[in-house]
Design an enzyme around this catalytic site. Structure first.
Site, PDB file in Angstrom:
ATOM      1  N   CYS A 134      -1.456   0.538   7.366  1.00 57.97           N
ATOM      2  CA  CYS A 134      -2.881   0.193   7.497  1.00 57.97           C
ATOM      3  C   CYS A 134      -3.241  -1.028   6.654  1.00 57.97           C
ATOM      4  CB  CYS A 134      -3.769   1.365   7.083  1.00 57.97           C
ATOM      5  SG  CYS A 134      -3.627   2.842   8.107  1.00 57.97           S
ATOM      6  N   ARG A 135      -3.328  -0.826   5.343  1.00 58.45           N
ATOM      7  CA  ARG A 135      -3.855  -1.875   4.470  1.00 58.45           C
ATOM      8  C   ARG A 135      -2.905  -3.047   4.264  1.00 58.45           C
ATOM      9  NH1 ARG A 135      -5.188   1.761  -0.531  1.00 58.45           N
ATOM     10  NH2 ARG A 135      -3.292   2.756   0.244  1.00 58.45           N
ATOM     11  N   ASP A 165      -8.163   3.345   1.530  1.00 62.60           N
ATOM     12  CA  ASP A 165      -7.271   3.711   2.633  1.00 62.60           C
ATOM     13  C   ASP A 165      -8.118   4.199   3.810  1.00 62.60           C
ATOM     14  OD1 ASP A 165      -5.313   4.637   4.342  1.00 62.60           O
ATOM     15  OD2 ASP A 165      -4.209   5.709   2.783  1.00 62.60           O
ATOM     16  N   ASN A 201       2.342   1.520   4.323  1.00 60.39           N
ATOM     17  CA  ASN A 201       2.622   0.242   4.992  1.00 60.39           C
ATOM     18  C   ASN A 201       2.312   0.292   6.487  1.00 60.39           C
ATOM     19  OD1 ASN A 201       5.468  -1.937   5.573  1.00 60.39           O
ATOM     20  ND2 ASN A 201       3.423  -2.521   4.998  1.00 60.39           N
ATOM     21  N   CYS A 240       0.869  -1.172   0.000  1.00 56.43           N
ATOM     22  CA  CYS A 240       0.000   0.000   0.000  1.00 56.43           C
ATOM     23  C   CYS A 240       0.905   1.220   0.000  1.00 56.43           C
ATOM     24  CB  CYS A 240      -0.987  -0.010   1.174  1.00 56.43           C
ATOM     25  SG  CYS A 240      -0.276   0.195   2.817  1.00 56.43           S
TER      26      CYS A 240
END
Length: 156
Positions: free
Chosen positions: A18-19, A128, A16, A13
């Site tokens: 959250c997702r 996001d 690096n 993402c």
């Protein structure tokens, strides 16, 4: 690409935190539960959060579903990652484009959108959740779980 020959997966993402760490935690849990041994990691297209732990909201929502983020720290994707990983999965189209711009020409085929493997959602991108609330992080997990199940089914 023959997914049955994949031994390593990198989730990507932007930051690096959250997702992609959520995808790493979920995919690691699900692969282990199915007895599938893989090298699984995550990275970001920007280095703003290097060495930071995943967002506390991602960890909290993940823990509620039984996922652990132990040992996951943000890092920036490198050109070497395209050599080291068999499959590189972008969370959204902007990440996909960034990866395509970074990857050597002969390794472009390793890059895909993660939600191409989702079976129960029509979204093509993992949104996001950073600027939103808990529901955004829960929804990310819903999408990531769906795509993880779909990918693992094709890898078997």
């Amino acid at each position: 690409m023959n997914l049955k020959e994949v031994n390593s997966v990198l989730f990507v993402c932007m930051g690096n935190i959250c997702r992609s760490p959520s995808a790493e935690a979920v995919f690691r849990h699900k692969a282990k539960a199915q007895g599938i041994s893989l090298n699984i990691d995550s990275a970001g297209t920007v280095g703003a959060h290097v060495r930071e732990k995943p967002d506390h909201r991602a960890q909290k929502m993940g823990a509620e579903r039984g996922y652990t983020f132990n040992g996951i720290k943000a890092r920036k994707v490198t050109v070497q990652d395209f050599e080291d990983f068999d499959l590189i999965l972008a969370m959204d189209n902007a990440n996909l484009e960034d990866l395509q711009n970074l990857a050597p020409d002969h390794l472009q085929g390793k890059i895909m959108l993660f939600l191409d493997f989702a079976k129960n959602h029509e979204e093509t991108e993992v949104p996001d959740p950073y600027y939103g609330g808990a529901n955004g992080f829960r929804y990310v997990l819903d999408l990531v779980e769906d795509a993880s199940d779909g990918l693992l089914a094709q890898m078997r």
